[in-house]
Design a protein around this motif. Structure first.
Motif, PDB file in Angstrom:
ATOM      1  N   LYS A 277     -34.604 -23.756   4.027  1.00  0.00           N
ATOM      2  CA  LYS A 277     -34.472 -24.490   2.766  1.00  0.00           C
ATOM      3  C   LYS A 277     -33.079 -24.296   2.169  1.00  0.00           C
ATOM      4  O   LYS A 277     -32.460 -25.253   1.678  1.00  0.00           O
ATOM      5  CB  LYS A 277     -35.538 -24.029   1.782  1.00  0.00           C
ATOM      6  CG  LYS A 277     -36.962 -24.367   2.187  1.00  0.00           C
ATOM      7  CD  LYS A 277     -37.964 -23.805   1.180  1.00  0.00           C
ATOM      8  CE  LYS A 277     -39.400 -24.086   1.625  1.00  0.00           C
ATOM      9  NZ  LYS A 277     -40.387 -23.492   0.684  1.00  0.00           N
ATOM     10  N   ASP A 278     -32.593 -23.063   2.203  1.00  0.00           N
ATOM     11  CA  ASP A 278     -31.272 -22.777   1.638  1.00  0.00           C
ATOM     12  C   ASP A 278     -30.173 -23.498   2.412  1.00  0.00           C
ATOM     13  O   ASP A 278     -29.195 -23.990   1.816  1.00  0.00           O
ATOM     14  CB  ASP A 278     -31.006 -21.267   1.648  1.00  0.00           C
ATOM     15  CG  ASP A 278     -31.917 -20.507   0.695  1.00  0.00           C
ATOM     16  OD1 ASP A 278     -32.503 -21.143  -0.212  1.00  0.00           O
ATOM     17  OD2 ASP A 278     -32.059 -19.274   0.867  1.00  0.00           O
ATOM     18  N   LEU A 279     -30.314 -23.573   3.723  1.00  0.00           N
ATOM     19  CA  LEU A 279     -29.308 -24.259   4.537  1.00  0.00           C
ATOM     20  C   LEU A 279     -29.304 -25.755   4.259  1.00  0.00           C
ATOM     21  O   LEU A 279     -28.245 -26.392   4.195  1.00  0.00           O
ATOM     22  CB  LEU A 279     -29.570 -23.994   6.020  1.00  0.00           C
ATOM     23  CG  LEU A 279     -29.301 -22.570   6.514  1.00  0.00           C
ATOM     24  CD1 LEU A 279     -29.776 -22.398   7.951  1.00  0.00           C
ATOM     25  CD2 LEU A 279     -27.823 -22.212   6.402  1.00  0.00           C
ATOM     26  N   GLN A 280     -30.477 -26.325   4.106  1.00  0.00           N
ATOM     27  CA  GLN A 280     -30.576 -27.750   3.830  1.00  0.00           C
ATOM     28  C   GLN A 280     -29.950 -28.105   2.489  1.00  0.00           C
ATOM     29  O   GLN A 280     -29.485 -29.236   2.286  1.00  0.00           O
ATOM     30  CB  GLN A 280     -32.041 -28.179   3.857  1.00  0.00           C
ATOM     31  CG  GLN A 280     -32.667 -28.138   5.240  1.00  0.00           C
ATOM     32  CD  GLN A 280     -34.187 -28.247   5.207  1.00  0.00           C
ATOM     33  OE1 GLN A 280     -34.777 -28.487   4.158  1.00  0.00           O
ATOM     34  NE2 GLN A 280     -34.821 -28.072   6.360  1.00  0.00           N
ATOM     35  N   ALA A 281     -29.928 -27.135   1.569  1.00  0.00           N
ATOM     36  CA  ALA A 281     -29.406 -27.383   0.226  1.00  0.00           C
ATOM     37  C   ALA A 281     -27.889 -27.223   0.131  1.00  0.00           C
ATOM     38  O   ALA A 281     -27.297 -27.533  -0.905  1.00  0.00           O
ATOM     39  CB  ALA A 281     -30.087 -26.442  -0.772  1.00  0.00           C
ATOM     40  N   LEU A 282     -27.247 -26.731   1.193  1.00  0.00           N
ATOM     41  CA  LEU A 282     -25.804 -26.507   1.132  1.00  0.00           C
ATOM     42  C   LEU A 282     -25.046 -27.828   1.022  1.00  0.00           C
ATOM     43  O   LEU A 282     -25.337 -28.800   1.723  1.00  0.00           O
ATOM     44  CB  LEU A 282     -25.330 -25.755   2.375  1.00  0.00           C
ATOM     45  CG  LEU A 282     -25.827 -24.319   2.557  1.00  0.00           C
ATOM     46  CD1 LEU A 282     -25.209 -23.718   3.814  1.00  0.00           C
ATOM     47  CD2 LEU A 282     -25.500 -23.464   1.349  1.00  0.00           C
ATOM     48  N   LYS A 283     -24.042 -27.831   0.156  1.00  0.00           N
ATOM     49  CA  LYS A 283     -23.186 -29.007  -0.022  1.00  0.00           C
ATOM     50  C   LYS A 283     -21.724 -28.563   0.016  1.00  0.00           C
ATOM     51  O   LYS A 283     -21.397 -27.445  -0.339  1.00  0.00           O
ATOM     52  CB  LYS A 283     -23.481 -29.691  -1.362  1.00  0.00           C
ATOM     53  CG  LYS A 283     -24.942 -30.080  -1.580  1.00  0.00           C
ATOM     54  CD  LYS A 283     -25.398 -31.151  -0.605  1.00  0.00           C
ATOM     55  CE  LYS A 283     -26.846 -31.535  -0.891  1.00  0.00           C
ATOM     56  NZ  LYS A 283     -27.350 -32.523   0.102  1.00  0.00           N
ATOM     57  N   ASP A 284     -20.880 -29.469   0.436  1.00  0.00           N
ATOM     58  CA  ASP A 284     -19.437 -29.224   0.394  1.00  0.00           C
ATOM     59  C   ASP A 284     -19.073 -27.933   1.143  1.00  0.00           C
ATOM     60  O   ASP A 284     -18.577 -26.965   0.575  1.00  0.00           O
ATOM     61  CB  ASP A 284     -18.969 -29.146  -1.063  1.00  0.00           C
ATOM     62  CG  ASP A 284     -17.456 -29.298  -1.187  1.00  0.00           C
ATOM     63  OD1 ASP A 284     -16.830 -29.802  -0.237  1.00  0.00           O
ATOM     64  OD2 ASP A 284     -16.907 -28.879  -2.233  1.00  0.00           O
ATOM     65  N   VAL A 285     -19.336 -27.914   2.449  1.00  0.00           N
ATOM     66  CA  VAL A 285     -19.130 -26.726   3.284  1.00  0.00           C
ATOM     67  C   VAL A 285     -17.868 -26.896   4.129  1.00  0.00           C
ATOM     68  O   VAL A 285     -17.744 -27.846   4.901  1.00  0.00           O
ATOM     69  CB  VAL A 285     -20.352 -26.483   4.200  1.00  0.00           C
ATOM     70  CG1 VAL A 285     -20.106 -25.281   5.104  1.00  0.00           C
ATOM     71  CG2 VAL A 285     -21.609 -26.303   3.373  1.00  0.00           C
ATOM     72  N   ASP A 286     -16.942 -25.952   3.994  1.00  0.00           N
ATOM     73  CA  ASP A 286     -15.735 -25.949   4.833  1.00  0.00           C
ATOM     74  C   ASP A 286     -15.865 -25.011   6.033  1.00  0.00           C
ATOM     75  O   ASP A 286     -15.202 -25.198   7.058  1.00  0.00           O
ATOM     76  CB  ASP A 286     -14.516 -25.509   4.020  1.00  0.00           C
ATOM     77  CG  ASP A 286     -14.026 -26.608   3.087  1.00  0.00           C
ATOM     78  OD1 ASP A 286     -14.469 -27.766   3.256  1.00  0.00           O
ATOM     79  OD2 ASP A 286     -13.233 -26.311   2.181  1.00  0.00           O
ATOM     80  N   SER A 310     -28.736 -26.551   9.087  1.00  0.00           N
ATOM     81  CA  SER A 310     -27.369 -26.286   8.614  1.00  0.00           C
ATOM     82  C   SER A 310     -26.385 -27.381   8.992  1.00  0.00           C
ATOM     83  O   SER A 310     -25.490 -27.724   8.214  1.00  0.00           O
ATOM     84  CB  SER A 310     -26.876 -24.942   9.158  1.00  0.00           C
ATOM     85  OG  SER A 310     -26.943 -24.922  10.572  1.00  0.00           O
ATOM     86  N   LEU A 311     -26.523 -27.940  10.199  1.00  0.00           N
ATOM     87  CA  LEU A 311     -25.554 -28.921  10.691  1.00  0.00           C
ATOM     88  C   LEU A 311     -26.103 -30.343  10.718  1.00  0.00           C
ATOM     89  O   LEU A 311     -25.332 -31.294  10.883  1.00  0.00           O
ATOM     90  CB  LEU A 311     -25.075 -28.533  12.093  1.00  0.00           C
ATOM     91  CG  LEU A 311     -24.422 -27.148  12.211  1.00  0.00           C
ATOM     92  CD1 LEU A 311     -24.018 -26.874  13.648  1.00  0.00           C
ATOM     93  CD2 LEU A 311     -23.232 -27.020  11.283  1.00  0.00           C
ATOM     94  N   GLY A 312     -27.424 -30.488  10.593  1.00  0.00           N
ATOM     95  CA  GLY A 312     -28.022 -31.813  10.568  1.00  0.00           C
ATOM     96  C   GLY A 312     -28.698 -32.192  11.875  1.00  0.00           C
ATOM     97  O   GLY A 312     -28.315 -31.736  12.956  1.00  0.00           O
ATOM     98  N   GLU A 313     -29.728 -33.030  11.779  1.00  0.00           N
ATOM     99  CA  GLU A 313     -30.519 -33.408  12.952  1.00  0.00           C
ATOM    100  C   GLU A 313     -29.691 -34.176  13.977  1.00  0.00           C
ATOM    101  O   GLU A 313     -29.808 -33.947  15.193  1.00  0.00           O
ATOM    102  CB  GLU A 313     -31.721 -34.247  12.523  1.00  0.00           C
ATOM    103  CG  GLU A 313     -32.651 -34.607  13.670  1.00  0.00           C
ATOM    104  CD  GLU A 313     -33.916 -35.296  13.213  1.00  0.00           C
ATOM    105  OE1 GLU A 313     -34.796 -35.537  14.066  1.00  0.00           O
ATOM    106  OE2 GLU A 313     -34.029 -35.598  12.009  1.00  0.00           O
ATOM    107  N   LYS A 314     -28.818 -35.080  13.511  1.00  0.00           N
ATOM    108  CA  LYS A 314     -28.013 -35.857  14.453  1.00  0.00           C
ATOM    109  C   LYS A 314     -27.026 -34.976  15.203  1.00  0.00           C
ATOM    110  O   LYS A 314     -26.755 -35.195  16.390  1.00  0.00           O
ATOM    111  CB  LYS A 314     -27.287 -36.976  13.714  1.00  0.00           C
ATOM    112  CG  LYS A 314     -28.209 -38.092  13.242  1.00  0.00           C
ATOM    113  CD  LYS A 314     -27.430 -39.246  12.628  1.00  0.00           C
ATOM    114  CE  LYS A 314     -28.362 -40.370  12.215  1.00  0.00           C
ATOM    115  NZ  LYS A 314     -27.617 -41.506  11.611  1.00  0.00           N
ATOM    116  N   ASN A 315     -26.499 -33.983  14.526  1.00  0.00           N
ATOM    117  CA  ASN A 315     -25.586 -33.062  15.196  1.00  0.00           C
ATOM    118  C   ASN A 315     -26.322 -32.192  16.214  1.00  0.00           C
ATOM    119  O   ASN A 315     -25.773 -31.858  17.269  1.00  0.00           O
ATOM    120  CB  ASN A 315     -24.862 -32.197  14.178  1.00  0.00           C
ATOM    121  CG  ASN A 315     -23.733 -32.950  13.484  1.00  0.00           C
ATOM    122  OD1 ASN A 315     -23.111 -33.816  14.076  1.00  0.00           O
ATOM    123  ND2 ASN A 315     -23.484 -32.627  12.226  1.00  0.00           N
TER     124      ASN A 315
END
Length: 509
Positions: A277-286, A310-315
């Motif tokens: 849940k915390d990873l899905q909520a991350l925004k603006d990650v460098d 963390s990186l997304g389903e497509k990734n």
């Protein structure tokens, strides 16, 4: 009077016989050699019944050892006098397979009071580095090498040769791996219940290059290894456990503790779910750092969940497609056995309590138990992993391929204990464009993976035996092949703070 003497003499004889009965029972039935013999027989039976290589005639190295392993190990039985000896005997049997998925240990025993040996050490402890063996703990004084010294030889033999010849065959023969060298180095100078050898070499002296640059010889002398010494050595050599988590450690930078793919407690599973849940909520990650230092395997889909969150389903699809294209047509075959079935049935019930009914692991167990039972009922020796329906890669075909869409930097941090499902996690992350791999070289495994656990019980002593039940077909990563990082960390990767080091290294990339 004669009658009284006769009665007394007879009573004394009866008392002596009664007193000797427990000793006779111990010597025949309860002694460590009898227990070790039972566990050894059970281990050989488990490998024979469960291991996929038994059915593979091309697995020549496996069959060469399996054909002599039982008899070779039985030759060591006269040396067994304690629980530590029992473990050491079985370690020798397992080491010959050169597969860390084949292992075991005494898990419960009422006979610990019979193990009268005291922990001891040589007054120094070394760890393996990429190039040599470095002293990381010392009793101090003129009689012992100082911390930072480099171990060169023992008994006038180069240390690499000495360890490989005299110690590795009894614990881990995979000499190309840092983890295996490290264990041999530990067993050389420490003799405890967890680091014990049956055929321990007699060491007279060892030579070291001390920090000043000079060469100095030290007499090899044993001394008591106290509780504080043991605690300190464990901190130096092994990582402490931390629940899966993510935290911000610099602007737009996140550190992901990828510590546990076993999740063998309700708390661990809950922390994993919160991590997703915390990873899905991350925004603006460098920058995102995946820290696997405490991870030595478990259930691979937990790693896929972390990548997806963390990186997304497509990734994740992109990364998996890269793996598929490395070795098209890859599959795996399970060997069916009742030991495999009862092991997974037990694990299923345990994990159901910890994880509920909807975890990815429980769904996998549901399907595999059903397919395994079908195979056993139909007298099938094997079945394919693709038959389970979990690895359908049609959506990863080239014509449907997606491009990499993550813009930030990705760092992978590994240690020498990364093994099994941790290596599968590394397999996937290594496909990330521009990934920077830091830390220590990983451990390695073979094409034989995904284990089942069976037990050997002997008069309330339990020995747990772990055996792989799946063999990869056409796996592109070789047997016992380690991943070597782009940037090597040479300090103590388990105790040193690494956040600033990672950020400093990134400045030079």
């Amino acid at each position: 009077m004669l009658i009284v003497k006769f009665i007394r003499r007879r009573s004394g004889l009866v008392f002596l016989i009664l007193a000797l009965i427990p000793l006779v029972i111990y010597l025949i039935y309860l002694n460590p050699q009898a227990r070790a013999a039972r566990h050894l027989a059970a281990a050989h039976e488990a490998v024979t019944e469960m291991h996929p290589a038994i059915l593979d005639k091309s697995a020549s190295a496996f069959h060469a050892w399996h054909s002599i392993a039982y008899e070779r190990a039985k030759e060591l039985l006269p040396r067994v006098h304690s629980i530590a000896d029992e473990n050491a005997l079985l370690n020798f049997y397992f080491a010959g397979y050169e597969d860390a998925h084949v292992n075991g240990h005494v898990s419960r025993s009422p006979f610990t009071w019979m193990d009268i040996s005291s922990p001891r050490w040589a007054g120094w402890l070394t760890k393996a580095t990429l190039n040599d063996f470095e002293v990381v703990m010392s009793a101090g004084g003129d009689d012992y090498p100082p911390v930072g010294a480099h171990l060169l030889s023992c008994n006038q033999q180069p240390i690499d040769f000495f360890l490989k010849t005299n110690i590795a065959p009894y614990i881990d023969k995979r000499w190309n791996l840092l983890a295996a060298k490290d264990r041999s180095a530990e067993f050389l100078s420490v003799d405890t219940s967890y680091a014990h050898l049956l055929n321990r070499p007699n060491v007279s002296s060892c030579e070291f290059e001390i920090p000043s640059g000079s060469i100095k010889s030290f007499v090899f002398r044993w001394s008591a290894f106290g509780a504080e010494d043991e605690t300190q050595s464990m901190k130096i050599r092994y990582p402490s456990y931390g629940y899966p988590s993510v935290r911000k450690f610099a602007p737009k930078s996140y550190w992901v503790n990828v510590s546990d793919f076993k999740l063998n407690s309700t708390e661990a599973y809950q922390h994993h779910q919160q991590l997703l849940k915390d990873l899905q909520a991350l925004k603006d990650v460098d920058l995102i750092v995946f820290d696997t230092r405490m991870n030595n395997g478990g259930h691979s889909p937990f790693g896929d969940e972390i990548i997806k969150s963390s990186l997304g389903e497509k990734n994740l699809d992109y990364l998996q497609r890269q793996l598929v294209e490395k070795e098209p047509g890859q599959d795996a075959v399970f060997r069916a056995s009742w030991k495999f079935y009862w092991s997974y049935d037990f694990i299923y019930k345990q994990q159901q309590i910890r994880q509920g009914d909807n975890s990815t692991e429980l769904k996998f167990f549901d399907v595999i138990l059903s397919r395994l039972k079908q195979a056993l009922d139909n007298h099938q020796e094997t079945f394919l992993q693709s038959e389970l329906g979990f690895e359908q890669f049609e959506h990863l075909a080239a014509e449907n391929a997606v491009q990499w869409q993550h813009k930030g930097k990705v760092v992978l941090l590994t240690s020498r204990n990364c093994f099994s499902s941790c290596l599968n996690f590394v397999d996937t992350l290594k496909q990330v464009p521009g990934l920077i791999h830091m830390g220590e070289p990983t451990n390695g495994d073979t094409i034989y993976t995904q284990v089942a656990i069976t037990s050997s019980s002997y008069l309330k002593e339990d020995y747990l035996i772990t055996v792989p039940i799946k063999a990869y077909k056409k796996r592109w990563r070789g047997d016992n092949q380690a991943y070597v990082p782009d940037v090597i960390y040479e300090g103590n990767i388990y105790t040193d703070p690494l956040q600033d080091w990672v950020l400093d290294q990134l400045k030079h990339q």
